[in-house]
Write an enzyme that holds these catalytic residues in place. Structure first.
Site, PDB file in Angstrom:
ATOM      1  N   CYS A 165       0.954  -1.366  -0.027  1.00 55.18           N
ATOM      2  CA  CYS A 165       0.073  -0.053  -0.115  1.00 55.18           C
ATOM      3  C   CYS A 165       1.104   1.147   0.067  1.00 55.18           C
ATOM      4  O   CYS A 165       2.080   1.173   0.589  1.00 55.18           O
ATOM      5  CB  CYS A 165      -0.910  -0.045   1.203  1.00 55.18           C
ATOM      6  SG  CYS A 165      -2.162   1.348   1.479  1.00 55.18           S
ATOM      7  N   HIS A 195      -5.105   0.287   5.720  1.00 53.62           N
ATOM      8  CA  HIS A 195      -6.069   1.138   5.515  1.00 53.62           C
ATOM      9  C   HIS A 195      -6.697   1.261   7.446  1.00 53.62           C
ATOM     10  O   HIS A 195      -7.805   2.057   7.433  1.00 53.62           O
ATOM     11  CB  HIS A 195      -7.123   0.946   4.715  1.00 53.62           C
ATOM     12  CG  HIS A 195      -6.764   1.146   3.120  1.00 53.62           C
ATOM     13  ND1 HIS A 195      -7.680   1.208   2.274  1.00 53.62           N
ATOM     14  CD2 HIS A 195      -5.326   1.549   2.661  1.00 53.62           C
ATOM     15  CE1 HIS A 195      -6.751   1.489   1.166  1.00 53.62           C
ATOM     16  NE2 HIS A 195      -5.770   1.499   1.466  1.00 53.62           N
ATOM     17  N   TYR A 242      -7.648   7.185   6.344  1.00 48.59           N
ATOM     18  CA  TYR A 242      -8.573   6.172   6.322  1.00 48.59           C
ATOM     19  C   TYR A 242      -9.318   5.877   7.762  1.00 48.59           C
ATOM     20  O   TYR A 242     -10.530   5.754   7.661  1.00 48.59           O
ATOM     21  CB  TYR A 242      -8.223   4.819   6.122  1.00 48.59           C
ATOM     22  CG  TYR A 242      -8.062   4.788   4.264  1.00 48.59           C
ATOM     23  CD1 TYR A 242      -8.875   4.570   3.445  1.00 48.59           C
ATOM     24  CD2 TYR A 242      -6.653   4.923   3.892  1.00 48.59           C
ATOM     25  CE1 TYR A 242      -8.565   4.699   2.094  1.00 48.59           C
ATOM     26  CE2 TYR A 242      -6.509   4.868   2.468  1.00 48.59           C
ATOM     27  CZ  TYR A 242      -7.425   4.647   1.701  1.00 48.59           C
ATOM     28  OH  TYR A 242      -7.107   4.667   0.361  1.00 48.59           O
TER      29      TYR A 242
END
Length: 421
Positions: A165, A195, A242
């Site tokens: 990520c 996230h 997030y």
């Protein structure tokens, strides 16, 4: 080295190719194979990728194909960056949860589950086909969301896989600029799930400068994370952006009900990018690519592949890996996102300082949801979908879970082979 990119027709791909061009001495790639079912789009992206490499005087050649087996045969690493259902499905993920007062987002909540249900079976099929032609030693680097669930699915089936990520590398670059340091000097104590992460220390040359960030760069942090600095100071950590879906849920839902969905924005950017890519005079990465998302994706991917293929032993990367006791309150087979030492044998999580109850409870809650989500994605069934939704902290009420399960299945039935007519 042969590098295969599945989902090579993505407008992201030139970002990756540009990163390879910039690491000529570090990553000895001589062939990049882009594979995608959309032959027309693939050719546009492939031609532009060739021009990028030629302009950079890089010797690698780019080949495009719709045939997965020929693309994977002989590959040292396979990157998966696909989107099942395209931006149309993403738009659905971002909007249908709002009818129940829940966050509409493509990687978490009901939208994230919809994406997982569409994506996991496709990725597992791809991985099996890759293994059949490329062998057991080929690395799979997953950039496909939801990264944590997809990576867990791959590891569960015995694949040599690491999830990647761009949140950690983007934050590292951001705080390095704020602190006047080069990125290579900055190390993050980054912990959690994909996230769902917190940065608990920002070490520059070994000294933690998080207190300075919280005191002197409050406005920049609030703008990036979209959460108040007072909360960050109480947590003594910077949550990933997030986390505003969790910590500021109702305000986010209110904004989403009036703002243009991100899927529509991205669709327009993609059309603009493809028009640019078609221009034979364009030989460098366009500025509009920054609007597509995935900042620093190319750097993170290239550095990770370099380590996995033996180019650099023991380099530190923030990746998604099997827990195996790293966070003792999670099962071993959970996938966590933490700093890891990476070499040709894979990614080994580095020791993590104890995680306090202010964050460990939410991590455990979402990890339990991810377990149920993966079960629903692999085995199917309406009740498994509803159970996963009920377990998600952004939903958590039985009436909402039931309604969202039925709506999710209705909208995605063409992607779910277990759904009967």
């Amino acid at each position: 080295m042969k590098l295969t990119v599945i989902g090579g027709g993505s407008t992201y791909t030139p970002e990756l190719v540009d990163g390879i061009a910039g690491r000529r001495a570090g990553l000895a790639v001589d062939e990049i194979v882009l594979v995608d079912p959309d032959a027309e789009r693939l050719e546009v992206v492939g031609a532009f990728s060739r021009r990028l490499l030629e302009h950079a005087d890089h010797p690698a050649r780019v080949r495009t194909t719709t045939d997965l087996e020929s693309a994977a045969d002989g590959a040292s690493a396979v990157l998966i960056q696909l989107r099942v259902g395209g931006q149309t499905a993403r738009l659905s993920d971002e909007t249908f949860p709002l009818t129940c007062g829940c966050v509409g987002q493509e990687t978490t909540g009901a939208g994230g589950l919809a994406k997982a249900l569409r994506t996991v079976p496709v990725v597992l099929d791809i991985a099996e086909r890759v293994r059949a032609v490329a062998g057991e030693d080929t690395w799979i680097v997953d950039f496909t969301n939801p990264v944590g669930i997809v990576t867990r699915a791959l590891l569960q089936e015995g694949h040599r896989a690491v999830g990647l990520c761009n949140v950690a590398i983007s934050f590292q670059r951001r705080v390095a600029a704020l602190l006047g340091a080069t990125p290579e000097r900055v190390e993050l104590d980054h912990v959690g799930l994909n996230h769902l992460t917190w940065v608990r220390a920002v070490r520059v040359d070994g000294a933690d400068r998080l207190p300075e960030l919280l005191d002197e760069h409050a406005d920049a942090l609030e703008e990036h994370v979209r959460l108040p600095i007072g909360l960050m100071r109480r947590l003594n950590a910077v949550p990933s952006y997030y986390l505003n879906y969790f910590y500021d849920h109702d305000a986010v839902v209110a904004r989403q009900r009036v703002e243009q969905p991100r899927a529509e924005v991205v669709s327009a950017v993609e059309e603009e990018l493809l028009d640019v890519y078609r221009d034979p005079a364009v030989v460098t990465k366009p500025e509009a690519l920054a609007q597509r998302g995935g900042a620093y994706y190319s750097e993170a991917a290239v550095q990770l592949v370099h380590s996995l293929t033996g180019g650099a032993s023991g380099e530190r990367h923030v990746v998604n890996v099997r827990n195996d006791g790293t966070l003792p309150f999670l099962p071993d087979d959970a996938v966590v996102e933490v700093p890891s030492a990476v070499d040709a044998d894979g990614a080994t999580p580095l020791p993590v300082a104890p995680v306090g109850p202010a964050t460990s409870g939410l991590i455990a809650h979402v990890a339990a949801y991810e377990h149920l989500a993966l079960d629903a994605a692999v085995r199917g069934g309406r009740d498994r979908v509803a159970d996963a939704l009920l377990a998600h902290p952004l939903i958590g009420q039985h009436d909402r879970a039931e309604k969202l399960a039925d709506e999710l299945i209705a909208r995605n039935r063409h992607f779910l082979p277990w759904v009967t007519a």
